[in-house]
Design a protein around this motif. Structure first.
Motif, PDB file in Angstrom:
ATOM      1  N   ARG A 228      40.705  50.681  37.043  1.00  0.00           N
ATOM      2  CA  ARG A 228      40.203  50.410  35.690  1.00  0.00           C
ATOM      3  C   ARG A 228      40.235  48.926  35.329  1.00  0.00           C
ATOM      4  O   ARG A 228      39.392  48.470  34.557  1.00  0.00           O
ATOM      5  N   ARG A 229      41.201  48.179  35.862  1.00  0.00           N
ATOM      6  CA  ARG A 229      41.364  46.787  35.435  1.00  0.00           C
ATOM      7  C   ARG A 229      41.093  45.758  36.525  1.00  0.00           C
ATOM      8  O   ARG A 229      40.981  44.567  36.225  1.00  0.00           O
ATOM      9  N   PHE A 230      41.012  46.187  37.766  1.00  0.00           N
ATOM     10  CA  PHE A 230      40.751  45.247  38.848  1.00  0.00           C
ATOM     11  C   PHE A 230      39.507  45.618  39.645  1.00  0.00           C
ATOM     12  O   PHE A 230      39.261  45.039  40.701  1.00  0.00           O
ATOM     13  N   GLY A 231      38.731  46.579  39.174  1.00  0.00           N
ATOM     14  CA  GLY A 231      37.509  46.963  39.861  1.00  0.00           C
ATOM     15  C   GLY A 231      36.423  45.921  39.698  1.00  0.00           C
ATOM     16  O   GLY A 231      36.590  44.904  39.018  1.00  0.00           O
ATOM     17  N   ARG A 232      35.285  46.197  40.282  1.00  0.00           N
ATOM     18  CA  ARG A 232      34.200  45.222  40.254  1.00  0.00           C
ATOM     19  C   ARG A 232      33.745  44.917  38.831  1.00  0.00           C
ATOM     20  O   ARG A 232      33.509  43.773  38.469  1.00  0.00           O
ATOM     21  N   LEU A 274      39.821  49.757  49.464  1.00  0.00           N
ATOM     22  CA  LEU A 274      39.039  49.328  48.300  1.00  0.00           C
ATOM     23  C   LEU A 274      38.596  47.875  48.442  1.00  0.00           C
ATOM     24  O   LEU A 274      37.454  47.522  48.092  1.00  0.00           O
ATOM     25  N   CYS A 275      39.481  47.028  48.965  1.00  0.00           N
ATOM     26  CA  CYS A 275      39.145  45.612  49.092  1.00  0.00           C
ATOM     27  C   CYS A 275      38.128  45.364  50.204  1.00  0.00           C
ATOM     28  O   CYS A 275      37.181  44.578  50.029  1.00  0.00           O
ATOM     29  N   LEU A 276      38.296  46.010  51.332  1.00  0.00           N
ATOM     30  CA  LEU A 276      37.395  45.786  52.457  1.00  0.00           C
ATOM     31  C   LEU A 276      35.974  46.251  52.159  1.00  0.00           C
ATOM     32  O   LEU A 276      35.011  45.716  52.705  1.00  0.00           O
ATOM     33  N   THR A 277      35.842  47.255  51.328  1.00  0.00           N
ATOM     34  CA  THR A 277      34.508  47.743  50.946  1.00  0.00           C
ATOM     35  C   THR A 277      34.009  47.084  49.663  1.00  0.00           C
ATOM     36  O   THR A 277      32.992  47.484  49.123  1.00  0.00           O
ATOM     37  N   PRO A 285      46.322  42.867  43.705  1.00  0.00           N
ATOM     38  CA  PRO A 285      47.149  44.072  43.871  1.00  0.00           C
ATOM     39  C   PRO A 285      47.561  44.314  45.323  1.00  0.00           C
ATOM     40  O   PRO A 285      48.719  44.659  45.597  1.00  0.00           O
ATOM     41  N   LEU A 286      46.623  44.145  46.252  1.00  0.00           N
ATOM     42  CA  LEU A 286      46.941  44.361  47.662  1.00  0.00           C
ATOM     43  C   LEU A 286      47.959  43.342  48.150  1.00  0.00           C
ATOM     44  O   LEU A 286      48.946  43.702  48.819  1.00  0.00           O
ATOM     45  N   ALA A 287      47.738  42.079  47.826  1.00  0.00           N
ATOM     46  CA  ALA A 287      48.669  41.040  48.274  1.00  0.00           C
ATOM     47  C   ALA A 287      50.055  41.253  47.673  1.00  0.00           C
ATOM     48  O   ALA A 287      51.077  41.093  48.361  1.00  0.00           O
ATOM     49  N   THR A 288      50.099  41.628  46.409  1.00  0.00           N
ATOM     50  CA  THR A 288      51.387  41.869  45.753  1.00  0.00           C
ATOM     51  C   THR A 288      52.145  43.000  46.432  1.00  0.00           C
ATOM     52  O   THR A 288      53.348  42.903  46.721  1.00  0.00           O
TER      53      THR A 288
END
Length: 599
Positions: A228-232, A274-277, A285-288
């Motif tokens: 909801r908050r980090f999507g495209r 989610l990030c790769l696509t 979020p992924l890095a954290t």
């Protein structure tokens, strides 16, 4: 003066609002009657399935049918659908807490022992102090929080409330699930049907009093915030307070990482997908998650990982071994096999429906692609580890949020994804009824799935339920056992199995190699006496055999009833052992000592 003929009949508006509540109330009334008339004193191999009063099954049918008609009717608000889902959770997750006088699951009792030890010791301890149980000190988040809760509530132990934990942990999932599904659709039919299917298909049993239950709820919560908050769209629109949401998910990620071993890995693969696509263009979020997870593994969790790493490395890529069940984990007997197949068919049906939903609802393949990715992301974990022969169950659990959404789409004639599409609903009830006439096939599928949940979830309650007599017998053991004593049992499936684990040792002989187990079966008293020798006064060596151990052994393909009876009778007849206590749930013996040690 108003002509009464110009007014809508008085019952129309009133009943249009009130009728959805009638099946819900009837279902809950049937449930209340059923639990008052359910006898669990003699469970068979079908667990709670055959013990339940028939009114329970009638109530579940009424509840499911009422939900289906309510959620498809364009007039009632979403509050009625929420009421039905809450009713489902009461019938699914609260029944065991009501009908059983003691908490279920040996693992829940184990976690209670960890909390009690944490409160008693006043802090974390090393492997030199508590042996293998030190692994819980390396992921202490859940236990520390529960210890604080025990102190806050002023109760003796977590056993006072852990029977209700499945209901509590299931309720924790509702808000993040709703947030996730509302990200991709405004169609309340799809949203609430997906939530219903999620709970119905979640038979894996990780909602009990465990770190996994809380970590999983936080996992779904992180996904809800990210979607909801980090999507495209969130990144493109430049929504404010992104830093605030980063802090929110960081707190949740820390709680996950310090509480459970597997969940952070599952979260990483979901966020990576989610990030790769490019369905999530913000890598924060992924890095954290990756940084916090890695930091914990290299510090607090390093002692456990250092010892377990060789086995973990060997299991990588061995998919066959990671999903197979071995000795002691194979359902045995008609009841165990039937309930096992019910669970498999339930999961298989939901996944099949999800595939049909992807094919049928073309618009969702693009709009809700992130959910499809979340459903598929855990699959590579099959190649990573067996996770104690449980990886297949954990993968199913983490696939559920996405799979349930598309499975719900398969049961609906047409779904809407955008708020603008809601204008279709304004075309009037008549057209809605013509276009969406009640389809009995989806209702039948929903009914069968909801009914199948009961054997899938409660079919092994003969293993998981410990009557008060068994609890009292084991409590008597630990009340009298001096420090340094040894407790020998067939397996660890009994309540309080880990009580006083800081001062009392345990030996479960069915964990040994099959050759040694065969020697015990051939010459029980003599072999067990040799295994128990060496315990010096004032410590004692105890042999405990309870109905929970017997049920677990019989239903999971270890020793059958005749073999266990042979062991008990041999110990009872041996002059080397003395009977300390017995009741309808088991026996407790002590090994007689001569001088400083057993001869």
């Amino acid at each position: 003066m108003t002509d009464l003929s110009d007014l809508a009949p008085a019952w129309t508006a009133r009943h249009a609002f009130a009728w959805p509540g009638a099946p819900l109330l009837v279902a809950l009334a049937l449930w209340a009657y059923a639990v008052r008339h359910t006898d669990v004193s003699r469970l068979d191999d079908y667990g709670l399935v055959t013990a339940l009063h028939p009114a329970f099954w009638a109530g579940l049918v009424v509840l499911t049918t009422g939900f289906w008609f309510t959620v498809r009717d364009p007039r009632p608000s979403g509050r009625w659908a929420a009421g039905y889902v809450l009713g489902l959770l009461v019938m699914e997750r609260a029944t065991q807490a009501v009908v059983y006088p003691t908490p279920l699951y040996a693992w829940a009792w184990k976690h209670d022992a960890v909390i009690d030890h944490l409160l008693t010791a006043g802090g974390l301890q090393t492997a030199d102090q508590v042996g293998d149980m030190a692994v819980y000190d390396q992921w202490p988040g859940f236990f520390a929080a529960q210890a604080a809760l025990v102190r806050l509530l002023g109760v003796d132990s977590a056993a006072m409330f852990m029977a209700w934990w499945p209901l509590v942990s299931s309720l924790m999932l509702m808000l993040p699930l709703l947030l996730i599904y509302r990200t991709f659709t405004e169609d309340r039919r799809l949203i609430w049907t997906a939530v219903w299917l999620f709970y119905v298909a979640n038979w894996v049993g990780q909602d009990y009093f465990s770190p996994q239950s809380v970590a999983y709820a936080l996992h779904v919560g992180v996904l809800a915030v990210v979607l909801r908050r980090f999507g495209r769209s969130a990144v493109r629109d430049g929504r404010p307070r992104q830093a605030v949401w980063t802090v929110v998910i960081t707190v949740m990620i820390v709680a996950i990482v310090i509480s459970h071993q597997l969940t952070p890995g599952m979260l990483v693969v979901c966020l990576l997908a989610l990030c790769l696509t490019r369905r999530c263009r913000d890598w924060v979020p992924l890095a954290t998650t990756a940084v916090i997870f890695l930091a914990w593994c290299l510090t607090a969790a390093l002692p456990f990982l250092s010892a377990a790493m060789p086995d973990m490395i060997r299991s990588i890529g061995d998919v066959g071994a990671n999903v197979e069940t071995g000795y002691g984990a194979t359902p045995t007997g008609t009841g165990a096999i039937a309930t096992s197949w019910a669970a498999r068919l339930l999961s298989g049906s939901v996944l099949l429906l999800a595939g049909i939903g992807v094919l049928r609802q073309r618009v969702l393949r693009h709009r809700a692609l992130p959910l499809l990715l979340i459903a598929a992301a855990p699959l590579p974990m099959f190649a990573a580890s067996s996770y104690g022969s449980e990886m297949i169950f954990r993968v199913l659990l983490f696939m559920l949020p996405g799979a349930a959404f598309f499975a719900a789409a398969a049961l609906l004639p047409k779904v809407r994804t955008l708020a603008a599409d809601a204008a279709q609903e304004a075309r009037g009830p008549a057209e809605s009824r013509r276009r969406g006439a009640v389809t009995w096939v989806p209702l039948t599928a929903l009914l069968l799935g909801t009914l199948a949940f009961v054997p899938s979830y409660s079919g092994k309650d003969r293993i998981n339920y410990f009557p008060p007599q068994e609890v009292n017998l084991v409590r008597q053991l630990f009340d009298q056992a001096p420090d340094g004593s040894l407790v020998v049992a067939a397996n660890r499936n009994y309540p309080l199995a880990y009580a006083s684990y800081g001062s009392i040792d345990h030996y479960w002989f069915l964990d040994d190699g099959r050759s040694h187990v065969d020697r015990i079966v051939k010459s029980p008293a003599a072999t067990l006496a040799r295994d128990m020798a060496g315990v010096e006064r004032p410590a004692q060596a105890y042999f405990l055999l309870t109905q929970g151990q017997s049920a677990n052994s019989e239903m999971n393909g270890q020793l059958d009833k005749a073999q266990l009876d042979r062991i008990q009778k041999s110990v009872a007849a041996s002059p080397r052992f003395r009977l300390v206590a017995e009741n309808s749930a088991g026996w407790l013996y002590v090994l007689k000592q001569t001088g400083g040690a057993e001869r």
